[in-house]
Design a protein around this motif. Sequence first.
Motif, mmCIF file in Angstrom:
data_model
loop_
_atom_site.group_PDB
_atom_site.id
_atom_site.type_symbol
_atom_site.label_atom_id
_atom_site.label_comp_id
_atom_site.label_asym_id
_atom_site.label_seq_id
_atom_site.Cartn_x
_atom_site.Cartn_y
_atom_site.Cartn_z
ATOM 1 N N MET A 6 16.880 -20.302 42.301
ATOM 2 C CA MET A 6 17.622 -19.412 41.412
ATOM 3 C C MET A 6 16.649 -18.598 40.554
ATOM 4 S SD MET A 6 20.639 -22.089 40.357
ATOM 5 C CE MET A 6 21.392 -21.111 39.076
ATOM 6 N N LYS A 7 15.583 -19.253 40.059
ATOM 7 C CA LYS A 7 14.585 -18.547 39.242
ATOM 8 C C LYS A 7 13.906 -17.453 40.050
ATOM 9 C CE LYS A 7 13.135 -21.742 35.679
ATOM 10 N NZ LYS A 7 12.051 -22.516 35.084
ATOM 11 N N ARG A 8 13.521 -17.773 41.289
ATOM 12 C CA ARG A 8 12.874 -16.774 42.139
ATOM 13 C C ARG A 8 13.790 -15.588 42.387
ATOM 14 N NH1 ARG A 8 11.140 -20.279 46.854
ATOM 15 N NH2 ARG A 8 11.547 -21.921 45.421
ATOM 16 N N ALA A 9 15.049 -15.869 42.662
ATOM 17 C CA ALA A 9 16.010 -14.781 42.914
ATOM 18 C C ALA A 9 16.190 -13.934 41.659
ATOM 19 C CB ALA A 9 17.346 -15.363 43.363
ATOM 20 N N ARG A 10 16.257 -14.571 40.494
ATOM 21 C CA ARG A 10 16.410 -13.832 39.224
ATOM 22 C C ARG A 10 15.192 -12.953 38.962
ATOM 23 N NH1 ARG A 10 15.386 -15.284 33.924
ATOM 24 N NH2 ARG A 10 15.090 -17.455 34.457
ATOM 25 N N LYS A 11 13.990 -13.491 39.209
ATOM 26 C CA LYS A 11 12.770 -12.700 38.994
ATOM 27 C C LYS A 11 12.672 -11.537 39.985
ATOM 28 C CE LYS A 11 10.019 -16.024 36.537
ATOM 29 N NZ LYS A 11 8.709 -16.539 36.252
ATOM 30 N N LYS A 12 13.088 -11.769 41.211
ATOM 31 C CA LYS A 12 13.073 -10.698 42.215
ATOM 32 C C LYS A 12 14.025 -9.579 41.800
ATOM 33 C CE LYS A 12 13.433 -10.008 47.175
ATOM 34 N NZ LYS A 12 13.697 -10.628 48.479
ATOM 35 N N ALA A 14 14.955 -8.941 38.738
ATOM 36 C CA ALA A 14 14.370 -8.320 37.540
ATOM 37 C C ALA A 14 13.316 -7.296 37.935
ATOM 38 C CB ALA A 14 13.757 -9.383 36.634
ATOM 39 N N GLN A 15 12.490 -7.600 38.913
ATOM 40 C CA GLN A 15 11.454 -6.660 39.347
ATOM 41 C C GLN A 15 12.055 -5.351 39.845
ATOM 42 O OE1 GLN A 15 8.250 -7.001 38.668
ATOM 43 N NE2 GLN A 15 8.831 -8.927 37.712
ATOM 44 N N LYS A 16 13.205 -5.421 40.496
ATOM 45 C CA LYS A 16 13.900 -4.200 40.929
ATOM 46 C C LYS A 16 14.331 -3.383 39.709
ATOM 47 C CE LYS A 16 15.978 -6.173 45.078
ATOM 48 N NZ LYS A 16 17.255 -6.557 45.684
ATOM 49 N N LYS A 17 14.876 -4.067 38.705
ATOM 50 C CA LYS A 17 15.336 -3.385 37.494
ATOM 51 C C LYS A 17 14.171 -2.760 36.729
ATOM 52 C CE LYS A 17 19.436 -6.185 36.669
ATOM 53 N NZ LYS A 17 20.102 -7.123 35.775
ATOM 54 N N PHE A 18 13.021 -3.451 36.722
ATOM 55 C CA PHE A 18 11.871 -2.971 35.962
ATOM 56 C C PHE A 18 11.300 -1.681 36.546
ATOM 57 C CE2 PHE A 18 10.690 -7.454 34.260
ATOM 58 C CZ PHE A 18 11.780 -7.398 33.408
ATOM 59 N N LYS A 19 11.622 -1.359 37.793
ATOM 60 C CA LYS A 19 11.155 -0.112 38.403
ATOM 61 C C LYS A 19 11.944 1.081 37.878
ATOM 62 C CE LYS A 19 9.425 -2.311 42.556
ATOM 63 N NZ LYS A 19 9.615 -2.534 43.983
ATOM 64 N N LEU A 20 13.090 0.807 37.269
ATOM 65 C CA LEU A 20 13.933 1.852 36.692
ATOM 66 C C LEU A 20 13.587 2.030 35.216
ATOM 67 C CD1 LEU A 20 17.307 0.547 38.183
ATOM 68 C CD2 LEU A 20 15.928 2.459 39.052
ATOM 69 N N PRO A 21 13.938 3.170 34.613
ATOM 70 C CA PRO A 21 13.766 3.303 33.155
ATOM 71 C C PRO A 21 14.581 2.221 32.442
ATOM 72 C CG PRO A 21 14.330 5.409 34.158
ATOM 73 C CD PRO A 21 14.483 4.374 35.226
ATOM 74 N N ALA A 22 14.120 1.805 31.268
ATOM 75 C CA ALA A 22 14.808 0.736 30.534
ATOM 76 C C ALA A 22 16.270 1.080 30.284
ATOM 77 C CB ALA A 22 14.102 0.445 29.215
ATOM 78 N N GLY A 23 16.544 2.294 29.886
ATOM 79 C CA GLY A 23 17.914 2.716 29.633
ATOM 80 C C GLY A 23 18.470 2.147 28.331
ATOM 81 N N LYS A 24 19.617 2.664 27.962
ATOM 82 C CA LYS A 24 20.316 2.200 26.757
ATOM 83 C C LYS A 24 21.011 0.881 27.046
ATOM 84 C CE LYS A 24 19.547 5.724 24.055
ATOM 85 N NZ LYS A 24 18.730 5.563 22.872
ATOM 86 N N PHE A 25 21.256 0.122 25.988
ATOM 87 C CA PHE A 25 21.981 -1.135 26.134
ATOM 88 C C PHE A 25 23.456 -0.862 26.382
ATOM 89 C CE2 PHE A 25 18.258 -2.881 24.040
ATOM 90 C CZ PHE A 25 18.103 -4.079 24.718
#
Length: 129
Positions: A6-12, A14-25
């Motif tokens: 589960m941790k590996r899947a969550r980190k994977k 997250a890495q996809k999201k980190f390639k995008l701009p942070a964006g607004k909450f």
Amino acid sequence: METRQMKRARKKEAQKKFKLPAGKFSPVDLNIREHPHWMTRAFINNRYVVMINDNAKTTHGTAIRAMVQRHDDTPIPNHWREMQNIKNELFGGETIAVEYYPRESELTDDHNIYWMFIYPNNILPIPID
């Protein structure tokens, strides 16, 4: 309890999201997500999740407690500026927040989680010099 898989899947993810701009909450719909019983609201962007308790009990009444965590569970780079930006976006630029560092005997340091508290006016002493 989170498994290694589960941790590996969550980190994977997250890495996809980190390639995008942070964006607004964006607000999280707590009616469709499982969440801690104390959480009254939450926000998410491509970097962080912020879980909020608007009724945190303190020795001086209630305060707002905000828990900030990166999606990949790693330390927040440029920590102070990032926390300031999060505080400004979610609570306002003129809001005063305090990051909490507990007694060593009360420390729980299982994850890279950061806590900020927003107290009612006139609870905290404010430097004047």
